[in-house]
Design an enzyme around this catalytic site. Structure first.
Site, mmCIF file in Angstrom:
data_model
loop_
_atom_site.group_PDB
_atom_site.id
_atom_site.type_symbol
_atom_site.label_atom_id
_atom_site.label_comp_id
_atom_site.label_asym_id
_atom_site.label_seq_id
_atom_site.Cartn_x
_atom_site.Cartn_y
_atom_site.Cartn_z
ATOM 1 C CB CYS A 136 71.201 -34.267 13.771
ATOM 2 S SG CYS A 136 71.800 -35.806 12.828
ATOM 3 C CB CYS A 181 73.996 -36.423 15.013
ATOM 4 S SG CYS A 181 74.128 -35.570 13.315
#
Length: 148
Positions: A72, A69
Site C-alpha cells: 500500500c 501494508c
C-alpha cells in the site's frame, strides 16, 4: 455542455453544484474555498466516502489501504501520479481500513491494496494489488464514463 455536476467537498463535506464545462477552471467549494478537483488524493472516512459516492457527478476511485501494508505504501506515489493524470475527470481518495473497519465490511475487502471505482452512485470495477500509475489510469479509462 449544459449540465451541472455535483461534487462533495473533501474538506468540509458540503455538496457543491457547478457547470460541468468549468472543471478546467479549478472549481472551489462555495463554503470553505477548498479546491474540488485538484488532482490530489484525499484521505476520507467511511461516512464522507459514502456521501461522495451518492452525490458526485465524477467517478471516484478509492484506494482501501492500511499504514502497516508495505505494498500500500509502495503504491501511494503511483496512485498520486494517476490522480494528477486524470485531474478534472476522476476524483481519487484513500480509506484507511484500520480506522474505518465499517468500510472494510461493507465493501467486503479481503486484501489490500484494493482499488474500487465508483461511477454514478455505484461500484463499477475493482482492482487488487499494487499497480503503477499507467495501469491505474488505464483501469479507470476502461471502466468509467469520463467527461470529454
Amino acid at each position: 455542455m449544459g449540465r451541472d455536476l455535483k461534487l462533495t467537498c473533501f474538506s468540509c463535506g458540503v455538496t457543491n453544484r457547478l457547470p460541468a464545462g468549468k472543471m478546467e477552471a479549478g472549481p472551489k467549494c462555495g463554503t470553505c474555498g477548498a479546491r474540488l478537483a485538484d488532482g490530489r488524493v484525499h484521505e476520507l472516512d467511511f461516512r464522507d466516502m459514502q456521501s461522495a459516492i451518492r452525490h458526485d457527478g465524477l467517478p471516484l476511485l478509492v484506494d482501501f489501504w492500511a499504514p502497516w501494508c508495505g505494498p500500500c505504501r509502495a503504491m501511494a506515489p503511483e496512485f498520486s501520479k494517476a490522480a494528477e493524470t486524470l485531474r478534472g475527470k476522476v476524483r481519487f481518495a484513500k480509506v484507511d481500513t484500520q480506522r474505518n473497519p465499517d468500510a472494510t465490511v461493507h465493501y467486503n475487502i479481503r486484501g489490500i491494496p484494493q482499488l474500487i471505482l465508483f461511477d454514478r452512485g455505484r461500484e463499477v470495477a475493482r482492482l487488487s494489488g499494487a499497480r503503477p500509475a499507467a495501469q491505474i489510469a488505464a483501469f479507470v479509462r476502461d471502466h468509467a464514463s469520463l467527461p470529454a
